[in-house]
Write an enzyme that holds these catalytic residues in place. Structure first.
Site, PDB file in Angstrom:
ATOM      1  N   HIS A 160     -26.134 -31.189  97.750  1.00  0.00           N
ATOM      2  CA  HIS A 160     -25.593 -32.361  98.449  1.00  0.00           C
ATOM      3  C   HIS A 160     -26.612 -32.759  99.510  1.00  0.00           C
ATOM      4  O   HIS A 160     -27.264 -31.888 100.105  1.00  0.00           O
ATOM      5  CB  HIS A 160     -24.336 -32.050  99.261  1.00  0.00           C
ATOM      6  CG  HIS A 160     -23.147 -31.571  98.504  1.00  0.00           C
ATOM      7  ND1 HIS A 160     -22.953 -30.260  98.213  1.00  0.00           N
ATOM      8  CD2 HIS A 160     -22.064 -32.235  98.048  1.00  0.00           C
ATOM      9  CE1 HIS A 160     -21.785 -30.131  97.586  1.00  0.00           C
ATOM     10  NE2 HIS A 160     -21.225 -31.309  97.470  1.00  0.00           N
ATOM     11  N   ASP A 212     -26.373 -30.578 102.488  1.00  0.00           N
ATOM     12  CA  ASP A 212     -26.813 -29.176 102.362  1.00  0.00           C
ATOM     13  C   ASP A 212     -28.284 -29.098 102.717  1.00  0.00           C
ATOM     14  O   ASP A 212     -28.747 -28.144 103.325  1.00  0.00           O
ATOM     15  CB  ASP A 212     -26.739 -28.659 100.908  1.00  0.00           C
ATOM     16  CG  ASP A 212     -25.387 -28.805 100.265  1.00  0.00           C
ATOM     17  OD1 ASP A 212     -24.389 -28.810 100.987  1.00  0.00           O
ATOM     18  OD2 ASP A 212     -25.358 -28.909  99.017  1.00  0.00           O
ATOM     19  N   GLU A 229     -15.524 -28.609  85.807  1.00  0.00           N
ATOM     20  CA  GLU A 229     -15.567 -27.301  86.485  1.00  0.00           C
ATOM     21  C   GLU A 229     -14.425 -26.420  85.991  1.00  0.00           C
ATOM     22  O   GLU A 229     -13.261 -26.842  85.953  1.00  0.00           O
ATOM     23  CB  GLU A 229     -15.467 -27.481  88.005  1.00  0.00           C
ATOM     24  CG  GLU A 229     -15.412 -26.123  88.715  1.00  0.00           C
ATOM     25  CD  GLU A 229     -15.509 -26.184  90.234  1.00  0.00           C
ATOM     26  OE1 GLU A 229     -16.330 -26.974  90.740  1.00  0.00           O
ATOM     27  OE2 GLU A 229     -14.772 -25.432  90.887  1.00  0.00           O
ATOM     28  N   ASP A 235     -19.641 -27.122  85.823  1.00  0.00           N
ATOM     29  CA  ASP A 235     -19.692 -26.247  86.985  1.00  0.00           C
ATOM     30  C   ASP A 235     -19.083 -24.919  86.568  1.00  0.00           C
ATOM     31  O   ASP A 235     -17.868 -24.807  86.336  1.00  0.00           O
ATOM     32  CB  ASP A 235     -18.948 -26.860  88.181  1.00  0.00           C
ATOM     33  CG  ASP A 235     -19.863 -27.745  89.025  1.00  0.00           C
ATOM     34  OD1 ASP A 235     -21.046 -27.911  88.652  1.00  0.00           O
ATOM     35  OD2 ASP A 235     -19.405 -28.265  90.056  1.00  0.00           O
TER      36      ASP A 235
HETATM   37  C1  GLC Z   1     -17.980 -29.431  96.599  1.00  0.00           C
HETATM   38  C2  GLC Z   1     -16.920 -29.074  95.581  1.00  0.00           C
HETATM   39  C3  GLC Z   1     -17.546 -28.771  94.260  1.00  0.00           C
HETATM   40  C4  GLC Z   1     -18.391 -29.923  93.821  1.00  0.00           C
HETATM   41  C5  GLC Z   1     -19.431 -30.222  94.861  1.00  0.00           C
HETATM   42  C6  GLC Z   1     -20.191 -31.447  94.488  1.00  0.00           C
HETATM   43  O1  GLC Z   1     -18.720 -28.315  96.939  1.00  0.00           O
HETATM   44  O2  GLC Z   1     -16.148 -27.984  96.010  1.00  0.00           O
HETATM   45  O3  GLC Z   1     -16.610 -28.481  93.286  1.00  0.00           O
HETATM   46  O4  GLC Z   1     -19.003 -29.601  92.614  1.00  0.00           O
HETATM   47  O5  GLC Z   1     -18.844 -30.415  96.109  1.00  0.00           O
HETATM   48  O6  GLC Z   1     -19.814 -32.512  95.257  1.00  0.00           O
HETATM   49 MN    MN Z   2     -14.144 -25.550  92.767  1.00  0.00          MN
HETATM   50 MN    MN Z   3     -17.806 -28.170  91.407  1.00  0.00          MN
END
Ligand code: GLC
Ligand code: MN
Ligand code: MN
Length: 435
Positions: free
Chosen positions: A100, A103, A267, A295
């Protein structure tokens, strides 16, 4: 390159009899299975957020991890975290990572500072990628942590907040493009609601659709050719998440004329929270030609929330890999370990144990799924079960050439249908024996 995990060197394949905890027992990157190498099939990725940003906190207590990369000013931490990421990914020997925006680069005091933090860190990530050969599976924007998103991101009642989403997503897509990302993910963390007393659900869904159309348009204009993915999740953080499951997301995409531009990032733990099994949601996506990426994680049947654990169940993973192989593979997607070590697993080496286990379990699932396909009995049974639809009035019904009256005549002619066993237990035994 040997700064944050000095006790670990490159993880090697040693085979199933090895007792070295820091070796693969089943994952052998260049082993060919069904015409492709394991690395090409599985396309593993490490998740920046859980692996490097998580502090081990939970709703009842603060962080337990003391990471050597988490020391210094926010930008110093960002640089060290990035170095830890590339050292880890390289030692683990996986081809991809995912991140992200927040992050990788800290939120600044102003929007301008946040933008420039991200640009600085993207330039550094580009250097690390060139040096290590590690690639970006997908990028995304965090539109859920900051308090401004408390009432939603694109679904927010206030268009001003949506403008802030636009700012962030524009730069996150550009960053993903700059880093050669093969996909871009939208997980609608705050896209949902708690009560209809303050929520106009119809408008909120229309807003999200309008936002996605702008994202598609922007990507086209800047020449980003990666695949857009939506990640379903039924609940958490909100009670009713709009992207409940694969079927709900597909219907949303159809309703708002977005189907051509998106696939799904399924996921495992989100599928199970929606009351499905992992293989089911994968199959819903795959049947629509929309299985984009995965995921890879698991929940805990005894806990009703999103525990995001590393996968350990060969049986579940085998059934998932059967769907993936049946769909012809993951294309530009991959298997991203959206999973975190438990709060008590405080050492850097625990991150290796977790990923090694997850990779080995998927390697076993791949081998078992390919063995089941090669064996052919399960596919043959299923094909036979529907054989009546390949010819005769079954086929002509599908072709639109029958009516209720013509079928009634058939029923009267043929009488009561013969009862046939579904042979579930026999099929489960075949699967179990081939694992
Ligand atoms: C958050 C969610 C996760 C998702 C990620 C991407 O960490 O918990 O499931 O894949 O964001 O936005
Ligand atoms: Mn999750
Ligand atoms: Mn996820």
């Amino acid at each position: 390159m040997n700064e944050f995990f000095p006790e670990v060197s490159r993880i090697e394949f040693e085979g199933k009899d090895s007792i070295n905890p820091l070796a693969f027992k089943y994952y052998e990157a260049d082993r060919v299975v069904g015409g492709k190498t394991m690395e090409e099939h599985l396309r593993f990725a490490v998740a920046y957020w859980h692996t490097f940003k998580s502090q081990g906190g939970d709703p009842f207590g603060s962080g337990t991890f003391q990471r050597a990369w988490n020391v210094g000013s926010p930008m110093e931490v960002a640089e060290k975290t990035m170095a830890a990421n590339f050292e880890f990914v390289t030692k683990l020997g996986v081809p991809y990572y995912c991140f992200h925006d927040r992050d990788m680069a800290p939120e600044g005091e102003t929007f301008q500072e946040s933008i420039s933090n991200l640009e600085t860190m993207v330039a550094k990530a580009k250097e690390h990628q060139a040096e290590t050969g590690v690639k970006l599976l997908w990028g995304t924007a965090n539109l859920f942590s900051h308090p401004r998103f408390m009432h939603g991101a694109a679904s927010n009642p206030d268009p001003h907040v949506v403008a802030c989403c636009a700012l962030q997503v524009r730069h996150a897509i550009a960053a993903t493009k700059e880093l050669g990302g093969e996909n871009y993910v939208f997980w609608g963390g705050r896209e949902g609601y708690e009560t209809l007393l303050n929520t106009d659900m119809k408008r909120e869904r229309e807003q999200i659709a309008a936002f996605f159309h702008m994202c598609v348009d922007y990507a086209r204009r800047i020449g980003f050719t990666g695949q857009f993915l939506i990640e379903p999740k039924p609940k958490e953080p909100t009670k009713h998440q709009y992207d409940f499951d694969a079927a709900t997301v597909l219907s949303f995409l159809r309703e708002f004329d977005l189907l051509d531009h998106f696939k799904l990032n399924v996921e495992a733990n989100h599928a199970t929270l929606a009351g499905h099994d992992f293989a089911h949601d994968l199959a819903v996506a795959a049947d629509a030609g929309k299985l984009g990426s995965i995921d890879a994680n698991t929940g805990d049947l005894l806990l009703g929330w999103d525990t995001d654990q590393f996968p350990t169940n060969v049986y579940d993973v085998t059934r998932a890999m059967l769907v993936v192989l049946g769909a012809g593979g993951l294309g530009s997607g991959g298997l991203n370990f959206d999973a975190k070590v438990r709060r008590g697993s405080i050492d850097g080496v625990d991150l290796f144990h977790a990923h090694i286990g997850g990779m080995d379990v998927f390697a076993r699932g791949l081998l078992a799924a390919q063995a089941i396909i090669d064996d052919g009995r399960i596919d043959e049974f299923r094909a036979q079960r529907y054989a009546g639809w390949d010819t005769g009035f079954g086929k002509s019904m599908l072709d639109g050439n029958e009516t209720l009256e013509s079928l009634e005549a058939k029923a009267l002619e043929l009488g009561e249908p013969k009862r046939v066993s579904g042979r579930q237990e026999m099929l489960e035994n075949i699967l179990g024996n081939l694992i």
